[in-house]
Design a protein around this motif. Structure first.
Motif, PDB file in Angstrom:
ATOM      1  N   ASP A 100       0.779  -1.354  -0.047  1.00 23.34           N
ATOM      2  CA  ASP A 100       0.109   0.021  -0.025  1.00 23.34           C
ATOM      3  C   ASP A 100       0.857   1.150  -0.091  1.00 23.34           C
ATOM      4  N   GLY A 101       0.305   2.319  -0.711  1.00 24.83           N
ATOM      5  CA  GLY A 101       1.045   3.586  -0.504  1.00 24.83           C
ATOM      6  C   GLY A 101       1.212   4.324   0.841  1.00 24.83           C
ATOM      7  N   ASN A 102       2.266   5.051   0.959  1.00 27.92           N
ATOM      8  CA  ASN A 102       2.484   5.681   1.909  1.00 27.92           C
ATOM      9  C   ASN A 102       1.428   6.688   2.441  1.00 27.92           C
ATOM     10  N   ALA A 103       1.112   7.009   3.605  1.00 27.99           N
ATOM     11  CA  ALA A 103       0.018   7.769   3.882  1.00 27.99           C
ATOM     12  C   ALA A 103       0.307   9.305   3.456  1.00 27.99           C
ATOM     13  N   THR A 104       1.393   9.545   3.485  1.00 29.68           N
ATOM     14  CA  THR A 104       1.598  11.420   3.025  1.00 29.68           C
ATOM     15  C   THR A 104       2.218  11.516   1.476  1.00 29.68           C
ATOM     16  N   ASN A 105       3.210  10.594   1.378  1.00 30.25           N
ATOM     17  CA  ASN A 105       4.097  10.852  -0.036  1.00 30.25           C
ATOM     18  C   ASN A 105       3.849   9.582  -0.819  1.00 30.25           C
ATOM     19  N   PRO A 106       4.111   9.869  -2.246  1.00 31.12           N
ATOM     20  CA  PRO A 106       4.205   8.778  -3.246  1.00 31.12           C
ATOM     21  C   PRO A 106       5.643   8.313  -3.166  1.00 31.12           C
ATOM     22  N   ARG A 107       5.632   7.025  -3.808  1.00 26.39           N
ATOM     23  CA  ARG A 107       6.964   6.334  -3.914  1.00 26.39           C
ATOM     24  C   ARG A 107       6.969   5.708  -5.289  1.00 26.39           C
ATOM     25  N   ILE A 108       8.392   5.343  -5.718  1.00 23.88           N
ATOM     26  CA  ILE A 108       8.337   4.533  -7.015  1.00 23.88           C
ATOM     27  C   ILE A 108       8.930   3.045  -6.690  1.00 23.88           C
ATOM     28  N   ASP A 109       8.179   2.344  -7.082  1.00 22.76           N
ATOM     29  CA  ASP A 109       8.965   0.789  -7.139  1.00 22.76           C
ATOM     30  C   ASP A 109       9.345   0.419  -8.350  1.00 22.76           C
ATOM     31  N   LEU A 110      10.109  -0.602  -8.304  1.00 20.31           N
ATOM     32  CA  LEU A 110      10.617  -1.290  -9.548  1.00 20.31           C
ATOM     33  C   LEU A 110      10.327  -2.712  -9.646  1.00 20.31           C
ATOM     34  N   VAL A 111       9.767  -3.071 -10.886  1.00 19.22           N
ATOM     35  CA  VAL A 111       9.544  -4.658 -11.228  1.00 19.22           C
ATOM     36  C   VAL A 111      10.833  -5.001 -11.834  1.00 19.22           C
ATOM     37  N   VAL A 112      11.531  -6.092 -11.076  1.00 25.66           N
ATOM     38  CA  VAL A 112      12.610  -6.599 -11.938  1.00 25.66           C
ATOM     39  C   VAL A 112      12.631  -8.068 -12.046  1.00 25.66           C
ATOM     40  N   LEU A 113      13.458  -8.520 -12.859  1.00 23.49           N
ATOM     41  CA  LEU A 113      13.641 -10.156 -13.183  1.00 23.49           C
ATOM     42  C   LEU A 113      15.122 -10.247 -12.528  1.00 23.49           C
ATOM     43  N   ARG A 114      15.247 -11.134 -11.702  1.00 20.92           N
ATOM     44  CA  ARG A 114      16.525 -11.345 -11.090  1.00 20.92           C
ATOM     45  C   ARG A 114      16.891 -12.556 -10.721  1.00 20.92           C
ATOM     46  N   VAL A 115      18.308 -12.820 -10.723  1.00 23.98           N
ATOM     47  CA  VAL A 115      19.076 -14.138 -10.720  1.00 23.98           C
ATOM     48  C   VAL A 115      19.882 -14.087  -9.587  1.00 23.98           C
ATOM     49  N   ARG A 116      19.483 -14.821  -8.820  1.00 21.53           N
ATOM     50  CA  ARG A 116      20.262 -15.192  -7.454  1.00 21.53           C
ATOM     51  C   ARG A 116      21.080 -16.606  -7.581  1.00 21.53           C
ATOM     52  N   ASP A 117      22.406 -16.450  -7.126  1.00 15.89           N
ATOM     53  CA  ASP A 117      23.332 -17.484  -7.529  1.00 15.89           C
ATOM     54  C   ASP A 117      24.204 -17.622  -6.348  1.00 15.89           C
ATOM     55  N   ALA A 118      23.994 -18.466  -5.265  1.00 17.29           N
ATOM     56  CA  ALA A 118      24.718 -18.622  -3.891  1.00 17.29           C
ATOM     57  C   ALA A 118      26.260 -18.789  -4.414  1.00 17.29           C
ATOM     58  N   GLN A 119      26.656 -19.463  -5.419  1.00 17.20           N
ATOM     59  CA  GLN A 119      27.877 -19.745  -5.856  1.00 17.20           C
ATOM     60  C   GLN A 119      28.709 -18.460  -6.117  1.00 17.20           C
ATOM     61  N   PHE A 120      27.829 -17.558  -6.403  1.00 17.56           N
ATOM     62  CA  PHE A 120      28.702 -16.169  -6.712  1.00 17.56           C
ATOM     63  C   PHE A 120      28.279 -14.937  -6.033  1.00 17.56           C
ATOM     64  N   ASP A 121      27.104 -15.051  -5.153  1.00 20.25           N
ATOM     65  CA  ASP A 121      26.769 -13.633  -4.785  1.00 20.25           C
ATOM     66  C   ASP A 121      26.563 -14.132  -3.195  1.00 20.25           C
ATOM     67  N   GLY A 122      27.186 -15.078  -2.804  1.00 18.11           N
ATOM     68  CA  GLY A 122      27.051 -15.347  -1.208  1.00 18.11           C
ATOM     69  C   GLY A 122      25.906 -15.443  -0.539  1.00 18.11           C
ATOM     70  N   GLY A 123      24.870 -15.542  -1.037  1.00 13.10           N
ATOM     71  CA  GLY A 123      23.658 -15.621  -0.594  1.00 13.10           C
ATOM     72  C   GLY A 123      23.481 -17.246  -0.176  1.00 13.10           C
ATOM     73  N   ASP A 124      21.986 -17.398  -0.074  1.00  9.88           N
ATOM     74  CA  ASP A 124      21.529 -18.770   0.373  1.00  9.88           C
ATOM     75  C   ASP A 124      20.459 -19.160  -0.748  1.00  9.88           C
ATOM     76  N   ARG A 125      20.318 -18.383  -1.606  1.00 10.95           N
ATOM     77  CA  ARG A 125      19.255 -18.930  -2.594  1.00 10.95           C
ATOM     78  C   ARG A 125      19.983 -19.101  -3.964  1.00 10.95           C
ATOM     79  N   THR A 126      19.308 -19.951  -4.925  1.00 12.34           N
ATOM     80  CA  THR A 126      20.046 -20.076  -6.145  1.00 12.34           C
ATOM     81  C   THR A 126      18.683 -20.230  -7.365  1.00 12.34           C
ATOM     82  N   GLU A 127      18.232 -19.405  -7.776  1.00 12.02           N
ATOM     83  CA  GLU A 127      16.988 -19.157  -8.553  1.00 12.02           C
ATOM     84  C   GLU A 127      16.912 -17.995  -9.278  1.00 12.02           C
ATOM     85  N   ALA A 128      15.815 -17.971 -10.073  1.00 15.65           N
ATOM     86  CA  ALA A 128      15.600 -16.797 -10.913  1.00 15.65           C
ATOM     87  C   ALA A 128      13.995 -16.407 -10.516  1.00 15.65           C
ATOM     88  N   THR A 129      13.763 -15.197  -9.984  1.00 21.15           N
ATOM     89  CA  THR A 129      12.764 -14.458  -9.665  1.00 21.15           C
ATOM     90  C   THR A 129      12.182 -13.266 -10.121  1.00 21.15           C
TER      91      THR A 129
END
Length: 399
Positions: A100-129
Motif C-alpha cells: 500500500d502507498g505511504n499515507a503522506t507521500n508517493p513512492r516509485i517501485d521497480l519490477v525486476v527479473l532477478r537471478v540469485r546464485d549462491a555460488q557467486f553472490d554469497g547468498g543462500d538462494r539459487t533461483e531466478a525470480t
C-alpha cells in the motif's frame, strides 16, 4: 513461480536448478556483448505476427487494486562478477502485489527479473525470480537502485494512500516501461524506446524504426551518414567530416569542414536595369546616378576549380572614337583574387546605343569555396562619360 533459468545448478530432489525443459526454453547462446566477459542484459524482442517490438515481460495492471501482471517472455541477465550471463524465461502470466502507498507521500517501485546464485553472490538462494523493489516515499520520489544481476522491467508510481480500499493505482499513468532488447552477437539490435543505450562494440548496428544506425565506439551514427551516403533532410545541422553530403530542401549539399556548400554548384546571376554612368579611367565597382550601382553574383567553385563568367550591358560612349568597358573583379572573403581586365570585359566604342557581352574562363579557383563576381567599370578618358544600362553578370560552373 514460473520463472526458470539455464546455467544454474542441476535440479535435484533437494535443490531447485536447471532442468532439460529449462534449457530448451531459455535463450541459450552467445548474446550481444557488453565487454570481454560480459553480456548486455535485455529482453528478447518479438511478438505474435511481428506486429510489436517486444511483447515479452510486459508489465501492466488490469483492474483497480495493487496487483500488477508480468507477461511471459525470455531474457538474458548478466550476473555478478565472473558469473557470466543467465538465460531466463517466464512461462506464464504472473501477478505481483505492491505494498500500500505511504499515507503522506508517493513512492516509485521497480519490477525486476532477478537471478540469485549462491555460488557467486554469497547468498543462500539459487533461483531466478520476479520481484518488486520498493522505493522510498518522498514528496519528490526517485526509483530505488536496481539490485545486482537484475533486469528492470518497469517502474511504478504508487500514489500516497493507494490501497485496494481507496481504488488502488491508475495503471495507465503509473507504469513506465523500462525494458530494453538484446539480440545475438552480430544481429541488428531493436530500438530501446528511444533511450540512450550504448553499443557494445564498434560495428554493432541497431534499428531505430526509422533509420539504421552503427555504433562507432562513442555514439550511434545513422548508417547512411557513416558510410558516405546522403544524410536525410533535417538530420544534420553540421557535417561530421569533409566530403559528407546531405539533402537540404531538395538540393544536394557537401560539407567542406566548416559550412555546407552546394554539391553541384548552380549558375549565379545578378542583374540591374537601372542605367548609370562612369568616366573613371581606372576600374571602379560602381556607376553614378543609379539605384544599386554595384551588382555582384556569389558562386561556389566546382571540383574543377574553373568557371565561365559572362558580363554584359546596353550602353554607349559619351564621345565618338572613345570606349567604355564593363568587367568583373572576382573576390574571395573580400580580397581581390582576379582583377578586371580589358581582355575580360564587354566593350562599347560608339555613341550609338549598343548591347554587348563577353564570356571568359577563370581557372585555379579553390574548389568548394565561395567567391563573388563584382561589377567593374572603366572609361577611355575622363572626358568620356560612358553609359551602362541593363547590366548583368552570369557565372557558370565548369563541371
Amino acid at each position: 513461480m514460473p520463472v526458470r533459468s539455464a546455467w544454474l545448478i542441476n535440479r535435484t530432489e533437494t535443490e531447485t536448478g536447471q532442468s532439460r525443459a529449462d534449457t530448451r526454453l531459455a535463450p541459450v547462446g552467445t548474446m550481444a556483448p557488453a565487454g570481454a566477459l560480459t553480456t548486455a542484459s535485455g529482453v528478447l524482442p518479438g511478438s505474435v505476427a511481428g506486429e510489436d517490438l517486444m511483447s515479452a515481460l510486459y508489465v501492466f495492471g488490469e483492474s483497480a487494486g495493487m496487483n500488477v501482471t508480468v507477461a511471459p517472455g525470455r531474457a538474458v541477465i548478466q550476473g555478478q562478477g565472473p558469473a557470466g550471463a543467465y538465460p531466463v524465461v517466464l512461462t506464464d502470466h504472473t501477478t505481483l502485489t505492491l505494498d500500500d502507498g505511504n499515507a503522506t507521500n508517493p513512492r516509485i517501485d521497480l519490477v525486476v527479473l532477478r537471478v540469485r546464485d549462491a555460488q557467486f553472490d554469497g547468498g543462500d538462494r539459487t533461483e531466478a525470480t520476479l520481484e518488486i523493489v520498493k522505493g522510498e516515499a518522498s514528496a519528490t520520489p526517485t526509483p530505488p537502485q536496481t539490485p545486482p544481476a537484475s533486469l528492470p522491467l518497469a517502474r511504478i508510481t504508487v500514489p500516497a494512500g493507494a490501497s485496494v480500499g481507496t481504488g488502488g493505482i491508475v495503471w495507465d499513468d503509473a507504469v513506465y516501461d523500462l525494458r530494453v532488447p538484446t539480440v545475438g552477437i552480430g544481429g541488428i539490435l531493436a530500438e530501446s524506446w528511444s533511450r540512450d543505450v550504448p553499443g557494445g562494440y564498434p560495428g554493432q548496428y541497431r534499428d531505430t524504426s526509422s533509420a539504421l544506425q552503427r555504433w562507432d565506439g562513442t555514439r550511434w551514427a545513422t548508417y547512411p551518414r557513416e558510410v558516405g551516403g546522403i544524410a536525410p533532410q533535417g538530420a544534420l545541422a553540421a557535417g561530421e567530416y569533409p566530403g559528407q553530403y546531405r539533402d537540404e530542401a531538395g538540393a544536394l549539399q557537401r560539407w567542406d569542414g566548416t559550412v555546407w556548400r552546394p554539391a553541384v554548384p548552380s549558375t549565379a546571376w545578378a542583374y540591374n536595369n537601372d542605367g548609370g554612368s562612369c568616366a573613371s579611367t581606372s576600374w571602379v565597382e560602381a556607376v553614378d546616378g543609379t539605384n544599386g550601382p554595384t551588382i555582384s553574383a556569389s558562386f561556389t567553385v566546382p571540383v574543377t576549380g574553373a568557371v565561365l563568367v559572362t558580363v554584359g550591358f546596353m550602353g554607349h560612349t559619351g564621345v565618338d572614337g572613345q570606349w567604355c568597358r564593363m568587367g568583373v573583379n572576382i573576390r574571395k572573403d573580400g580580397a581581390l583574387v582576379v582583377p578586371a581586365d580589358e581582355v575580360r570585359s564587354a566593350t562599347v566604342g560608339s555613341k550609338a546605343m549598343t548591347s554587348v557581352a563577353m564570356t571568359f574562363r577563370v581557372t585555379g579557383l579553390k574548389r568548394g569555396a565561395e567567391y563573388t563576381a563584382v561589377s567593374a567599370y572603366v572609361s577611355s578618358a575622363a572626358s568620356n562619360t560612358g553609359w551602362f544600362d541593363n547590366r548583368y553578370i552570369r557565372v557558370d560552373p565548369l563541371v
